[in-house]
Write a protein that holds these residues in place. Structure first.
Motif, PDB file in Angstrom:
ATOM      1  N   ASN A  83       0.912  -1.363  -0.007  1.00 28.21           N
ATOM      2  CA  ASN A  83       0.079  -0.003   0.233  1.00 28.21           C
ATOM      3  C   ASN A  83       1.044   1.266   0.040  1.00 28.21           C
ATOM      4  OD1 ASN A  83      -2.115   1.664   0.387  1.00 28.21           O
ATOM      5  ND2 ASN A  83      -3.245   0.402   2.094  1.00 28.21           N
ATOM      6  N   ASP A  84       0.192   2.167  -0.642  1.00 25.60           N
ATOM      7  CA  ASP A  84       1.165   3.703  -0.615  1.00 25.60           C
ATOM      8  C   ASP A  84       0.704   4.568   0.524  1.00 25.60           C
ATOM      9  OD1 ASP A  84       1.904   2.881  -3.239  1.00 25.60           O
ATOM     10  OD2 ASP A  84      -0.026   3.500  -3.922  1.00 25.60           O
ATOM     11  N   PRO A  85       1.969   5.494   0.740  1.00 27.28           N
ATOM     12  CA  PRO A  85       1.709   6.678   1.626  1.00 27.28           C
ATOM     13  C   PRO A  85       0.216   7.407   1.175  1.00 27.28           C
ATOM     14  CG  PRO A  85       3.652   6.713   0.747  1.00 27.28           C
ATOM     15  CD  PRO A  85       3.049   5.539  -0.168  1.00 27.28           C
ATOM     16  N   ASP A  86      -0.724   7.421   2.046  1.00 27.50           N
ATOM     17  CA  ASP A  86      -1.809   8.209   1.962  1.00 27.50           C
ATOM     18  C   ASP A  86      -2.704   7.113   1.288  1.00 27.50           C
ATOM     19  OD1 ASP A  86      -2.111  10.737   2.892  1.00 27.50           O
ATOM     20  OD2 ASP A  86      -0.809  11.530   1.483  1.00 27.50           O
ATOM     21  N   GLY A  87      -2.365   5.978   1.209  1.00 27.45           N
ATOM     22  CA  GLY A  87      -3.595   4.801   0.520  1.00 27.45           C
ATOM     23  C   GLY A  87      -4.671   4.197   1.527  1.00 27.45           C
ATOM     24  N   GLU A  88      -5.636   3.975   1.310  1.00 28.76           N
ATOM     25  CA  GLU A  88      -6.435   3.133   1.985  1.00 28.76           C
ATOM     26  C   GLU A  88      -6.450   1.699   2.416  1.00 28.76           C
ATOM     27  OE1 GLU A  88      -9.842   3.992  -0.707  1.00 28.76           O
ATOM     28  OE2 GLU A  88     -10.274   6.020  -0.026  1.00 28.76           O
ATOM     29  N   VAL A  89      -6.583   1.729   3.727  1.00 29.77           N
ATOM     30  CA  VAL A  89      -6.382   0.226   4.233  1.00 29.77           C
ATOM     31  C   VAL A  89      -8.006  -0.245   4.425  1.00 29.77           C
ATOM     32  CG1 VAL A  89      -5.897  -1.070   6.141  1.00 29.77           C
ATOM     33  CG2 VAL A  89      -4.239   0.897   5.349  1.00 29.77           C
ATOM     34  N   THR A  93      -0.785 -15.924   8.266  1.00 27.70           N
ATOM     35  CA  THR A  93      -0.856 -15.607   7.048  1.00 27.70           C
ATOM     36  C   THR A  93      -2.156 -14.896   6.524  1.00 27.70           C
ATOM     37  OG1 THR A  93       0.471 -17.169   6.440  1.00 27.70           O
ATOM     38  CG2 THR A  93      -0.792 -16.281   4.606  1.00 27.70           C
ATOM     39  N   ARG A  94      -3.205 -15.258   7.014  1.00 28.31           N
ATOM     40  CA  ARG A  94      -4.607 -14.642   6.644  1.00 28.31           C
ATOM     41  C   ARG A  94      -4.778 -13.469   7.472  1.00 28.31           C
ATOM     42  NH1 ARG A  94     -10.562 -16.458   7.326  1.00 28.31           N
ATOM     43  NH2 ARG A  94     -10.020 -17.271   9.475  1.00 28.31           N
ATOM     44  N   GLY A  95      -4.370 -13.374   8.850  1.00 26.29           N
ATOM     45  CA  GLY A  95      -4.696 -12.278   9.693  1.00 26.29           C
ATOM     46  C   GLY A  95      -3.945 -10.957   9.038  1.00 26.29           C
ATOM     47  N   LYS A  96      -2.636 -11.284   8.505  1.00 25.39           N
ATOM     48  CA  LYS A  96      -1.734 -10.266   8.165  1.00 25.39           C
ATOM     49  C   LYS A  96      -1.539 -10.029   6.728  1.00 25.39           C
ATOM     50  CE  LYS A  96       0.852 -10.269  12.558  1.00 25.39           C
ATOM     51  NZ  LYS A  96       1.248  -8.749  12.716  1.00 25.39           N
ATOM     52  N   GLY A  97      -2.308 -10.811   5.970  1.00 28.98           N
ATOM     53  CA  GLY A  97      -1.880 -10.831   4.411  1.00 28.98           C
ATOM     54  C   GLY A  97      -2.971 -10.319   3.601  1.00 28.98           C
ATOM     55  N   PHE A  98      -3.917  -9.600   4.131  1.00 34.07           N
ATOM     56  CA  PHE A  98      -5.114  -8.875   3.170  1.00 34.07           C
ATOM     57  C   PHE A  98      -4.519  -7.977   2.298  1.00 34.07           C
ATOM     58  CE2 PHE A  98      -7.775 -10.881   6.673  1.00 34.07           C
ATOM     59  CZ  PHE A  98      -8.931 -10.945   6.110  1.00 34.07           C
ATOM     60  N   ASP A  99      -4.964  -7.798   1.105  1.00 27.94           N
ATOM     61  CA  ASP A  99      -4.565  -6.544   0.315  1.00 27.94           C
ATOM     62  C   ASP A  99      -4.732  -5.457   1.099  1.00 27.94           C
ATOM     63  OD1 ASP A  99      -4.326  -8.493  -1.715  1.00 27.94           O
ATOM     64  OD2 ASP A  99      -6.148  -7.660  -2.956  1.00 27.94           O
ATOM     65  N   THR A 100      -3.848  -4.410   0.802  1.00 26.20           N
ATOM     66  CA  THR A 100      -3.645  -3.179   1.710  1.00 26.20           C
ATOM     67  C   THR A 100      -3.036  -3.121   2.958  1.00 26.20           C
ATOM     68  OG1 THR A 100      -5.989  -2.956   2.778  1.00 26.20           O
ATOM     69  CG2 THR A 100      -5.712  -2.482   0.267  1.00 26.20           C
ATOM     70  N   PHE A 101      -2.726  -4.310   3.420  1.00 27.50           N
ATOM     71  CA  PHE A 101      -2.217  -4.321   4.677  1.00 27.50           C
ATOM     72  C   PHE A 101      -0.727  -3.996   4.838  1.00 27.50           C
ATOM     73  CE2 PHE A 101      -5.460  -6.898   7.532  1.00 27.50           C
ATOM     74  CZ  PHE A 101      -6.463  -6.239   7.138  1.00 27.50           C
ATOM     75  N   LEU A 102      -0.107  -3.494   3.985  1.00 26.32           N
ATOM     76  CA  LEU A 102       1.494  -3.446   4.140  1.00 26.32           C
ATOM     77  C   LEU A 102       1.731  -1.993   3.487  1.00 26.32           C
ATOM     78  CD1 LEU A 102       4.293  -4.156   4.325  1.00 26.32           C
ATOM     79  CD2 LEU A 102       4.221  -5.061   2.348  1.00 26.32           C
ATOM     80  N   PRO A 103       1.098  -1.031   4.260  1.00 26.99           N
ATOM     81  CA  PRO A 103       1.596   0.490   3.847  1.00 26.99           C
ATOM     82  C   PRO A 103       3.129   0.657   4.191  1.00 26.99           C
ATOM     83  CG  PRO A 103      -0.165   0.526   5.273  1.00 26.99           C
ATOM     84  CD  PRO A 103       0.131  -0.884   5.189  1.00 26.99           C
ATOM     85  N   LEU A 104       3.775   1.210   3.024  1.00 28.83           N
ATOM     86  CA  LEU A 104       5.287   1.540   3.067  1.00 28.83           C
ATOM     87  C   LEU A 104       5.603   3.155   2.893  1.00 28.83           C
ATOM     88  CD1 LEU A 104       7.263  -1.412   1.532  1.00 28.83           C
ATOM     89  CD2 LEU A 104       6.767  -1.163   4.075  1.00 28.83           C
ATOM     90  N   GLY A 105       6.590   3.750   3.338  1.00 25.38           N
ATOM     91  CA  GLY A 105       6.785   4.823   3.076  1.00 25.38           C
ATOM     92  C   GLY A 105       7.030   6.017   4.143  1.00 25.38           C
ATOM     93  N   PRO A 106       7.290   7.233   3.842  1.00 28.47           N
ATOM     94  CA  PRO A 106       7.108   7.706   2.646  1.00 28.47           C
ATOM     95  C   PRO A 106       8.331   7.940   1.792  1.00 28.47           C
ATOM     96  CG  PRO A 106       7.419   9.519   4.139  1.00 28.47           C
ATOM     97  CD  PRO A 106       7.671   8.501   4.850  1.00 28.47           C
ATOM     98  N   CYS A 107       9.493   7.451   2.006  1.00 29.87           N
ATOM     99  CA  CYS A 107      10.661   7.436   1.262  1.00 29.87           C
ATOM    100  C   CYS A 107      11.666   6.425   2.072  1.00 29.87           C
ATOM    101  CB  CYS A 107      11.413   8.843   1.601  1.00 29.87           C
ATOM    102  SG  CYS A 107      11.826   9.131   3.354  1.00 29.87           S
ATOM    103  N   ILE A 108      12.607   5.960   1.366  1.00 27.22           N
ATOM    104  CA  ILE A 108      13.758   5.174   1.901  1.00 27.22           C
ATOM    105  C   ILE A 108      14.888   6.211   2.233  1.00 27.22           C
ATOM    106  CG2 ILE A 108      15.402   3.333   1.449  1.00 27.22           C
ATOM    107  CD1 ILE A 108      13.437   2.478  -1.065  1.00 27.22           C
ATOM    108  N   GLU A 109      15.418   6.251   3.381  1.00 30.60           N
ATOM    109  CA  GLU A 109      16.358   6.888   4.015  1.00 30.60           C
ATOM    110  C   GLU A 109      17.671   6.112   3.832  1.00 30.60           C
ATOM    111  OE1 GLU A 109      17.110  10.373   5.226  1.00 30.60           O
ATOM    112  OE2 GLU A 109      19.135   9.207   4.682  1.00 30.60           O
ATOM    113  N   THR A 110      18.587   6.464   3.240  1.00 35.20           N
ATOM    114  CA  THR A 110      19.724   5.651   3.008  1.00 35.20           C
ATOM    115  C   THR A 110      20.903   5.816   4.192  1.00 35.20           C
ATOM    116  OG1 THR A 110      20.725   7.116   1.509  1.00 35.20           O
ATOM    117  CG2 THR A 110      19.394   5.056   0.727  1.00 35.20           C
TER     118      THR A 110
END
Ligand code: MG
Length: 254
Positions: free
Chosen positions: A89-95, A152-169
């Motif tokens: 899922n994206d930043p500001d995305g809908e869960v 797997t089921r409880g944590k694997g639904f579509d939209t259940f992995l928001p990541l962001g907003p950036c990758i800090e190196t």
């Protein structure tokens, strides 16, 4: 540096974020890439998850305080599970709140972004294989997770992995403040110095089992304070040095 991936003029692009300006890059952030002459404003783009993992390897119960609140014994070695790439899922995305759950929880987590193909990496060499760090929300249907016994089921639904907003190196992952908010209520507040198993240890542990590819992420676990979210809520994960990842809870989209 802060790497971002975003939609601009209906095209997916990546760039380096500096303040509220993005220098667009040519090429792949995990291999050859060079800056272009194009600079765009952060407010002109729609941020996307900063990488597209083939898998998210997640660590359960990796903060002492969270293991206690879950009434679980402290793990003797990392407890590992996977979230599918389809959960991204994206930043500001809908869960989407699943209709078959009545207890949707947030879990604020530091995510390690892998930069190079990794197999049998030693902890002492882990830095060479890590591209950077981002914020993650390990969204969990707690009732399904507990009922099933495996996750797997409880944590694997579509939209259940928001990541962001950036990758800090450029970040030391060992002493980062990490916070989780629901609307304006601070629910989680801890520091990565409370991790039971450190980031380098986790890279060694996971890469002993499976090959990690560039863009794969390791979610390092959540501190105490996990709790329910409702449709209409705004959930925020904030990590010092990276930024804030915000998402919105909506009724299941079918
Ligand atoms: Mg978690």
């Amino acid at each position: 540096m802060k790497y971002v991936r975003f939609l601009w003029k209906n095209e997916v692009a990546c760039g380096i974020l500096s303040g509220d300006r993005i220098n667009i890059l040519q090429g792949d952030i995990f291999s050859e890439h060079t800056p272009t002459d194009h600079i765009v404003g952060l407010n002109e783009v729609k941020l996307l998850a900063p990488c597209k993992p083939s898998k998210a390897v997640c660590i359960g119960l990796n903060y002492r305080d969270h293991a206690e609140e879950m009434k679980s014994e402290l793990p003797k070695e990392p407890l590992m599970f996977l979230k599918p790439s389809s959960a991204l899922n994206d930043p500001d995305g809908e869960v989407c709140y699943p209709s078959i759950s009545n207890n949707l929880h947030h879990e604020a987590e530091l995510a390690v972004v892998i930069g190079k193909t990794s197999r049998h990496v030693k902890a002492a060499q882990a830095d060479e294989y890590i591209f950077g760090y981002t914020c993650a929300n390990d969204v969990t249907a707690r009732d399904i997770q507990k009922g099933d016994g495996q996750w797997t089921r409880g944590k694997g639904f579509d939209t259940f992995l928001p990541l962001g907003p950036c990758i800090e190196t450029e970040l030391d992952p060992h002493t980062l403040e990490i916070k989780g908010w629901v609307n304006d209520e601070l629910r989680q507040s801890s520091n990565t110095n409370n991790l039971i198993f450190s980031v380098p240890y986790l890279v060694e542990f996971v890469s002993k089992v499976m090959t990690l590819y560039p863009g794969d992420v390791i979610l390092t676990g959540t501190p105490s304070g996990v709790g329910p979210m409702q449709v209409g809520d705004k959930v925020t994960v904030e990590i010092a040095g990276i930024g804030s990842l915000q998402n919105h809870i909506v009724a299941e989209c079918e």
